[in-house]
Design a protein around this motif. Structure first.
Motif, PDB file in Angstrom:
ATOM      1  N   SER A   1    -103.114 -44.844  -4.531  1.00  0.00           N
ATOM      2  CA  SER A   1    -103.621 -44.465  -3.200  1.00  0.00           C
ATOM      3  C   SER A   1    -103.616 -42.954  -2.992  1.00  0.00           C
ATOM      4  O   SER A   1    -103.931 -42.499  -1.884  1.00  0.00           O
ATOM      5  N   THR A   2    -103.278 -42.185  -4.001  1.00  0.00           N
ATOM      6  CA  THR A   2    -103.064 -40.752  -3.796  1.00  0.00           C
ATOM      7  C   THR A   2    -104.177 -40.051  -3.015  1.00  0.00           C
ATOM      8  O   THR A   2    -105.358 -40.233  -3.300  1.00  0.00           O
TER       9      THR A   2
ATOM     10  N   ILE B   1     -96.585 -50.954  -5.146  1.00  0.00           N
ATOM     11  CA  ILE B   1     -95.460 -50.093  -5.520  1.00  0.00           C
ATOM     12  C   ILE B   1     -95.353 -48.975  -4.493  1.00  0.00           C
ATOM     13  O   ILE B   1     -96.272 -48.165  -4.364  1.00  0.00           O
TER      14      ILE B   1
ATOM     15  N   GLY C   1     -98.457 -48.550   1.724  1.00  0.00           N
ATOM     16  CA  GLY C   1     -98.200 -49.750   0.931  1.00  0.00           C
ATOM     17  C   GLY C   1     -98.042 -50.993   1.794  1.00  0.00           C
ATOM     18  O   GLY C   1     -98.587 -52.063   1.471  1.00  0.00           O
TER      19      GLY C   1
ATOM     20  N   LEU D   1     -94.150 -42.278 -13.164  1.00  0.00           N
ATOM     21  CA  LEU D   1     -94.285 -43.642 -12.624  1.00  0.00           C
ATOM     22  C   LEU D   1     -95.450 -44.361 -13.317  1.00  0.00           C
ATOM     23  O   LEU D   1     -95.349 -45.535 -13.699  1.00  0.00           O
TER      24      LEU D   1
ATOM     25  N   PRO E   1     -94.337 -41.698  -3.198  1.00  0.00           N
ATOM     26  CA  PRO E   1     -94.453 -40.327  -2.667  1.00  0.00           C
ATOM     27  C   PRO E   1     -95.407 -39.453  -3.468  1.00  0.00           C
ATOM     28  O   PRO E   1     -95.521 -39.575  -4.686  1.00  0.00           O
ATOM     29  N   GLU E   2     -96.054 -38.546  -2.734  1.00  0.00           N
ATOM     30  CA  GLU E   2     -97.141 -37.721  -3.288  1.00  0.00           C
ATOM     31  C   GLU E   2     -96.591 -36.512  -4.055  1.00  0.00           C
ATOM     32  O   GLU E   2     -96.674 -35.377  -3.576  1.00  0.00           O
TER      33      GLU E   2
ATOM     34  N   HIS F   1     -92.493 -53.632  -4.387  1.00  0.00           N
ATOM     35  CA  HIS F   1     -91.367 -52.915  -5.000  1.00  0.00           C
ATOM     36  C   HIS F   1     -91.225 -51.568  -4.318  1.00  0.00           C
ATOM     37  O   HIS F   1     -92.213 -50.812  -4.216  1.00  0.00           O
ATOM     38  N   ASP F   2     -90.015 -51.280  -3.841  1.00  0.00           N
ATOM     39  CA  ASP F   2     -89.741 -49.986  -3.202  1.00  0.00           C
ATOM     40  C   ASP F   2     -88.228 -49.814  -3.183  1.00  0.00           C
ATOM     41  O   ASP F   2     -87.520 -50.666  -2.641  1.00  0.00           O
ATOM     42  N   PRO F   3     -87.698 -48.743  -3.796  1.00  0.00           N
ATOM     43  CA  PRO F   3     -86.234 -48.570  -3.851  1.00  0.00           C
ATOM     44  C   PRO F   3     -85.618 -48.123  -2.530  1.00  0.00           C
ATOM     45  O   PRO F   3     -84.396 -48.044  -2.428  1.00  0.00           O
ATOM     46  N   GLY F   4     -86.419 -47.817  -1.512  1.00  0.00           N
ATOM     47  CA  GLY F   4     -85.876 -47.375  -0.215  1.00  0.00           C
ATOM     48  C   GLY F   4     -84.956 -48.447   0.367  1.00  0.00           C
ATOM     49  O   GLY F   4     -85.238 -49.641   0.245  1.00  0.00           O
TER      50      GLY F   4
ATOM     51  N   GLY G   1     -94.255 -47.928   2.044  1.00  0.00           N
ATOM     52  CA  GLY G   1     -94.161 -47.175   3.295  1.00  0.00           C
ATOM     53  C   GLY G   1     -95.403 -47.417   4.139  1.00  0.00           C
ATOM     54  O   GLY G   1     -95.969 -48.514   4.164  1.00  0.00           O
TER      55      GLY G   1
ATOM     56  N   PRO H   1    -107.300 -45.038   0.196  1.00  0.00           N
ATOM     57  CA  PRO H   1    -107.673 -45.672   1.460  1.00  0.00           C
ATOM     58  C   PRO H   1    -107.580 -44.688   2.617  1.00  0.00           C
ATOM     59  O   PRO H   1    -107.127 -43.562   2.446  1.00  0.00           O
TER      60      PRO H   1
ATOM     61  N   ASN I   1    -105.887 -44.407   6.491  1.00  0.00           N
ATOM     62  CA  ASN I   1    -104.801 -45.010   7.247  1.00  0.00           C
ATOM     63  C   ASN I   1    -105.294 -45.599   8.578  1.00  0.00           C
ATOM     64  O   ASN I   1    -105.935 -44.887   9.337  1.00  0.00           O
TER      65      ASN I   1
END
Ligand SMILES: NC(=O)c1ccc[n+]([C@@H]2O[C@H](COP(=O)([O-])OP(=O)(O)OC[C@H]3O[C@@H](n4cnc5c(N)ncnc54)[C@H](O)[C@@H]3O)[C@@H](O)[C@H]2O)c1
Length: 322
Positions: A127-128, A21, A27, A110, A101-102, A44-47, A24, A151, A153
């Motif tokens: 992943s926060t 979810i 994900g 969510l 998004p954080e 899933h990503d609405p962008g 970016g 994680p 990056n």
């Protein structure tokens, strides 16, 4: 943290179906790793450009995964699906990896939606980098299956994942999550208490605080301070961490001998550590120093240099674990 077993999770199937979810930077990288390990992945990503971005990211990430022996040459696109509807995206998931998004209020809501839509046995991992699971799970009917899997990056390459539960996360969830990350080749660590920045970012922050202070004080140039890490302790730290490094520093007597001899000096160094204000003067010192250190290489060239060397370090580390 709750230690009561969750009957829904005790008979959990192995994790084969994942949902990601937010696709970016983080994900999309998780998606590449999960696909490489033969898992089904629903994104899933609405962008507006989320799907082409994720496909391009996976394509670009794949050669490194093949080089590391993690992935087959062909990308298994048949195992990847995109779903515009959040509920449908998690309906069959064994594990959801959330990378949206954080923002705390947004993630709390969510999580409420993910919890309502995902099967009872599914793990909901976030992943926060900075939020606490006790807050994110606060609106969930089944908070025991909510956990942080933080994680580094890019997650498809860097082995570390920090696993930490909230007040209502079950031990079983923590153990299943750790086992899952091991299954996809990660090196999870368990964090027992919720603290800002988890563990690794706190350690990075501690080193960088002193690095900035030394530069601001003019003790050494920005480049020489970086070299003091990359050509010194940094080389050892990819093998043994700061505790084990000093255990070896004590020779045959290990940490006991090290403490007998270095407790005094170490305390005086700790007392002398500093903190520079992140003001305009410090900013100029850092930016000017990094321009010199870059010697004409732009960010893209520096990132390429880092990634080429990173792959060789990871190959060496993988070899040492086999
Ligand atoms: N970037 C890093 O170095 C890093 C490292 C570790 C962890 N993280 C964590 O990973 C998470 C994501 O960070 P990122 O750097 O990938 O951010 P990003 O901005 O690159 O990606 C976030 C994605 O979330 C999508 N999104 C927006 N609304 C959404 C919704 N309602 N549902 C699902 N997706 C939605 C956006 O379209 C975007 O593609 C954050 O929690 C961050 O703290 C980031």
């Amino acid at each position: 943290m709750s230690s009561s077993p969750n009957s829904n999770q005790s008979s959990s199937p192995p994790i084969a179906r994942t949902s990601i979810i937010g696709t970016g930077t983080i994900g999309a990288s998780w998606a590449a790793l999960f696909l490489a390990h033969g898992l089904e992945v629903v994104l899933h990503d609405p962008g507006p450009d989320a799907e082409p971005f994720a496909r391009a990211f996976i394509t670009q990430a794949w050669p490194a995964l093949v080089t590391l022996g993690i992935a087959q040459p062909e990308i298994p696109w048949h195992a990847l699906r995109f779903k515009a509807d959040l509920e449908r995206a998690v309906a069959d998931a064994d594990l959801v990896q959330e990378n949206a998004p954080e923002r705390e209020a947004f993630k709390i809501d969510l999580y409420r939606q993910l919890d309502a839509a995902a099967p009872a046995h599914a793990i909901l991992a976030s992943s926060t980098s900075g939020l606490h699971m006790s807050r994110l799970q606060s609106q969930c009917a089944h908070p025991e299956r909510c956990v942080i899997g933080h994680p580094f990056n890019p997650p498809h390459l860097i082995p570390l994942v920090e696993v930490v539960g909230g007040q209502h996360t079950s031990n079983e969830t923590i153990e299943r999550t750790m086992a899952f990350y091991r299954q996809v080749g990660k090196r999870p660590i368990r964090i027992n208490k919720e603290v800002s920045g988890h563990v690794a970012n706190r350690l990075q922050a501690a080193i960088w605080r002193e690095a900035v202070y030394l530069a601001a004080q003019g003790v050494a140039s920005v480049e020489d301070i970086d070299t003091a890490i990359t050509e010194g302790p940094g080389v050892r730290w990819a093998i043994f961490g700061p505790h084990m490094t000093f255990n070896l520093g004590g020779g045959q007597g290990g940490m006991a001998h090290f403490l007998d001899h270095f407790s005094g000096p170490m305390k005086s160094w700790w007392d002398d550590l500093g903190e520079a204000p992140l003001d305009e003067t410090t900013r100029e010192i850092l930016i000017r120093g990094l321009t010199e250190e870059s010697r004409g290489r732009n960010i893209q060239a520096l990132a390429q240099e880092r990634d080429d060397m990173l792959l060789r370090v990871l190959e060496a580390k993988r070899g040492s674990h086999q």
